[in-house]
Design an enzyme around this catalytic site. Structure first.
Site, PDB file in Angstrom:
ATOM      1  N   GLU A 114       0.868  -1.172   0.000  1.00 16.14           N
ATOM      2  CA  GLU A 114       0.000   0.000   0.000  1.00 16.14           C
ATOM      3  C   GLU A 114       0.904   1.220   0.000  1.00 16.14           C
ATOM      4  O   GLU A 114       1.642   1.461   0.947  1.00 16.14           O
ATOM      5  CB  GLU A 114      -0.882  -0.014   1.244  1.00 16.14           C
ATOM      6  CG  GLU A 114      -1.902  -1.113   1.203  1.00 16.14           C
ATOM      7  CD  GLU A 114      -2.760  -1.137   2.455  1.00 16.14           C
ATOM      8  OE1 GLU A 114      -2.666  -0.186   3.268  1.00 16.14           O
ATOM      9  OE2 GLU A 114      -3.509  -2.097   2.619  1.00 16.14           O
ATOM     10  N   ASP A 143      -5.761   8.545  10.558  1.00 12.64           N
ATOM     11  CA  ASP A 143      -4.417   8.080  10.912  1.00 12.64           C
ATOM     12  C   ASP A 143      -3.991   8.503  12.301  1.00 12.64           C
ATOM     13  O   ASP A 143      -4.299   9.602  12.763  1.00 12.64           O
ATOM     14  CB  ASP A 143      -3.401   8.601   9.889  1.00 12.64           C
ATOM     15  CG  ASP A 143      -3.484   7.822   8.592  1.00 12.64           C
ATOM     16  OD1 ASP A 143      -3.383   6.585   8.650  1.00 12.64           O
ATOM     17  OD2 ASP A 143      -3.677   8.450   7.538  1.00 12.64           O
ATOM     18  N   TYR A 186     -10.549  -4.896   2.613  1.00 11.57           N
ATOM     19  CA  TYR A 186      -9.711  -4.327   3.669  1.00 11.57           C
ATOM     20  C   TYR A 186     -10.540  -4.312   4.944  1.00 11.57           C
ATOM     21  O   TYR A 186     -11.481  -3.547   5.080  1.00 11.57           O
ATOM     22  CB  TYR A 186      -9.294  -2.902   3.292  1.00 11.57           C
ATOM     23  CG  TYR A 186      -8.214  -2.302   4.176  1.00 11.57           C
ATOM     24  CD1 TYR A 186      -8.329  -2.255   5.568  1.00 11.57           C
ATOM     25  CD2 TYR A 186      -7.062  -1.766   3.612  1.00 11.57           C
ATOM     26  CE1 TYR A 186      -7.347  -1.703   6.358  1.00 11.57           C
ATOM     27  CE2 TYR A 186      -6.072  -1.194   4.399  1.00 11.57           C
ATOM     28  CZ  TYR A 186      -6.213  -1.170   5.759  1.00 11.57           C
ATOM     29  OH  TYR A 186      -5.234  -0.615   6.553  1.00 11.57           O
TER      30      TYR A 186
END
Lengths: 398, 255
Positions: free
Chosen positions: B44, B55, B168
């Site tokens: 990725e 994040d 995912y």
């Protein structure tokens, strides 16, 4: 994947969030739709708005300001007189009651000027909820009194030192907290921004401003206003004032963005006013006009008022602008400061620096109108929180 | 799609995340090449954004440095082309937030990404409800769909009905970043996801050690390691060598 309310405003709005949050948005929307149809919820909200917030807030005829400007009659919608000193409490209370209904015990909030943080901390205290407020370190420095107020009210204020250390970074951190604690925590978003259903829900909770103002101006001035003016950061006080007037074709609606040091300098927060950098984009869950670089990075913004210092505008404003139902302009830091002083000296009212941007537009527009015409300005908050900034900007001149 | 499908010939696959531009654009390309040559089955490739709200601190910091290094979408696509020119055949999936992709222009993005040799996109702030325009524009490249522990069964069915490439699976409620322990209920969650898809199921978020990777690899088809990889390489005096060691250690744990 059913949504129960329209989740877009034309091409704007939507739900651009990580998958983890999508079910929470669904749950929130379902709870909100049920609550707004529930007479018991509405009665509780209206009761607290009356007995706790102090609504209806007055509409004040600003006679000396009107005379000084020599044109239209100016009326001030006095959200500065709402409990906690700004319109933010209307939305915080509505969402707080919804949180109780959803059975959650913890709220997180972002704050720029501190007004929404104070409103959230207040509602958390009132309703017995745990409250964490994220605030950029730049904003903490310029809004110290509100930091103390939040802590006094029992909230935890968490400083955010990433990025530009202002409102957008506080929103990032609030969303990170929400993603982590979504099962127990509600994100009490403070403006008509973010993913659906927030822009719709916040607008509805703030529309009490416009509903009251519309009735008051007819009772006091005997007519609908020719102009309604409000400042636009995320745009919740503006959409709250505008929305009940949308069907009144003769009422012109004007939103005032932060012109900062001047739109031509690049140091501002005028999303609509800078066609070079204010473009359609996606930030914090919504598709709207965003100040950004050519590479799609969110631009740093500047305004003397922390509450307008944000790179994106609420999606419904973008639609109202497309529809030419509302017009958007800007006032610079200096124009806002001058308007603030004028309102202080003519009316004995110290407005928030945010609200002073709306006053600045009235200063420009009122002399062009006749004395039988009417302007309503939303004084979205009081200026006591800004005294440090004002002293810094005006120094001896004040 | 072939390159992507081939990555799952031998499972569980090792899928590190690494951001372009960190600590410098040139070094990041060397690091990704080293990961590819030492055991990464799919990489990725991270694109920086000013407001990375999904994040945690490690990736926030790395991608802010990448931004300071001037890393743009255009430069990222050049870097992918450079990796292909060096003979890297590992699938490279671009992972970035939506706004920079939108600003670059979706049609141009689709064309340039295919030319450069990218194999797909992961866009954490673009759920299926908002993805139609993007997915149509980038086709035949896939957008990898994400599922989370909060995703209820009826929503899993909807999210996964048109999923492509792989799934995912976000292992925990939270932002990216290594955790001391794996999320609870992972086996049950993998089972719920598998009930709705035949695609490979890859697990990310919170996996930081070869031991954790091994445990997840026993359940899933792929193991995604982000923050731990970025931190190890970021703290190293010799990032390329550290990348090679990191990939070998994780690949060995998954063998």
């Amino acid at each position: 994947m059913t949504t129960r309310l329209p989740h877009k405003f034309g091409p704007y709005g939507g739900q651009f969030v990580p998958e983890t949050l999508m079910p929470a948005l669904d749950e929130l929307e379902a709870a909100y739709v049920a609550a707004r149809q529930d007479p018991a919820f509405q009665a509780e909200l209206e009761g607290l708005l009356r007995t706790y917030v102090g609504r209806p807030t007055p509409l004040t005829h600003a006679r000396r300001l009107s005379e000084h400007l020599g044109g239209a009659q100016i009326y001030l919608k006095r959200e500065d007189l709402a409990h906690t000193g700004a319109h933010k409490i209307n939305n915080a209370l509505g969402q707080g009651l919804l949180v109780k209904r959803m059975g959650k015990r913890r709220i997180v909030a972002e704050t720029g000027a501190g007004q929404h943080g104070v409103a959230s901390a207040t509602v958390a205290a009132l309703l017995g909820l745990e409250c964490v407020v994220y605030m950029g370190t730049v904003d903490i420095a310029r809004q110290q009194p509100n930091v103390f107020r939040m802590r006094l009210l029992g909230a935890e204020v968490r400083p955010v030192d990433s990025g530009s250390q202002t409102l957008k970074d506080a929103i990032n951190e609030a969303i990170r907290d929400w993603v982590t604690n979504v099962q127990t925590t509600h994100y009490l978003l403070g403006s008509a921004l973010g993913p659906h259903p927030y822009p719709t829900m916040v607008r509805d909770f703030q529309s009490v401003i416009g509903r009251e103002a519309r009735a008051q101006v007819q009772a006091q001035a005997g007519q609908l206003p020719d102009l309604c003016i409000a400042c636009v950061g995320g745009g919740s006080n503006a959409i709250g004032l505008f929305h009940p007037f949308l069907d009144d074709d003769g009422v012109e609606l004007i939103g005032v963005e932060a012109g900062g040091a001047g739109v031509e300098t690049g140091r501002h927060a005028a999303r609509f006013g800078d066609p070079g950098r204010g473009r359609l984009g996606v930030i914090h869950g919504t598709r709207t006009f965003v100040l950004q670089t050519d590479d799609g990075q969110i631009a740093d913004t500047h305004s003397v008022s922390a509450g307008l210092d944000y790179a994106a505008v609420g999606p419904e404003h973008a639609q109202l602008r497309d529809l030419e139902r509302a017009y958007y302009t800007s006032a610079t830091d200096q124009e806002a400061l001058a308007a603030l002083q004028l309102l202080c000296r003519t009316e004995g009212i110290i407005p928030a620096l945010e609200s002073a941007h709306a006053v600045a537009e009235a200063v420009k527009r009122a002399p062009q109108l006749r004395p039988d015409q009417v302007i309503v300005i939303n004084v979205s908050g009081r200026g006591d929180k800004d005294l440090n900034t004002i002293i810094g900007e005006l120094g001896e001149k004040a | 799609m072939t390159r992507l499908a081939n990555a799952f010939d031998r499972r569980p696959t090792f899928m590190p995340y690494y951001p372009l531009g960190f600590p410098t654009p040139a070094l990041s390309v060397d690091v990704i090449e080293a990961l590819a040559r030492n055991g990464a089955d799919l990489i990725e490739v991270g694109l920086p954004f000013s407001d990375p709200l999904a994040d945690g601190p490690v990736i926030q910091r790395a991608t802010q440095i990448a931004l300071q290094q001037g890393l743009t979408v255009a430069k990222a696509l050049q870097a992918v082309a450079e990796l292909r020119a060096r003979g890297v055949t590992t699938p490279l999936v671009l992972m970035g937030y939506f706004n920079p992709l939108l600003a670059y222009g979706l049609e141009r993005l689709a064309r340039k990404a295919a030319e450069a040799g990218a194999d797909g996109f992961i866009v954490p702030d673009l759920p299926p409800e908002e993805a139609a325009e993007f997915e149509a524009a980038i086709a035949p490249l896939p957008q990898i769909r994400m599922v989370a522990p909060t995703t209820p069964d009826e929503r899993l069915a909807a999210v996964l009905s048109e999923a492509r490439g792989f799934v995912y699976m976000v292992s925990l409620t939270g932002v990216t970043g290594a955790r001391t322990a794996l999320a609870e209920g992972l086996a049950e969650f993998v089972g719920r996801v598998r009930a709705h898809t035949a695609l490979p199921v890859c697990v990310g978020f919170g996996i930081g050690t070869p031991e954790q990777a091994q445990a997840v690899g026993a359940l899933a088809d792929g193991v995604i390691v982000g923050s731990a990889c970025v931190r190890a390489i970021g703290e190293s005096a010799d990032p390329v060598r550290t990348a090679a060691d990191f990939a070998r250690a994780f690949k060995a744990a998954l063998a």
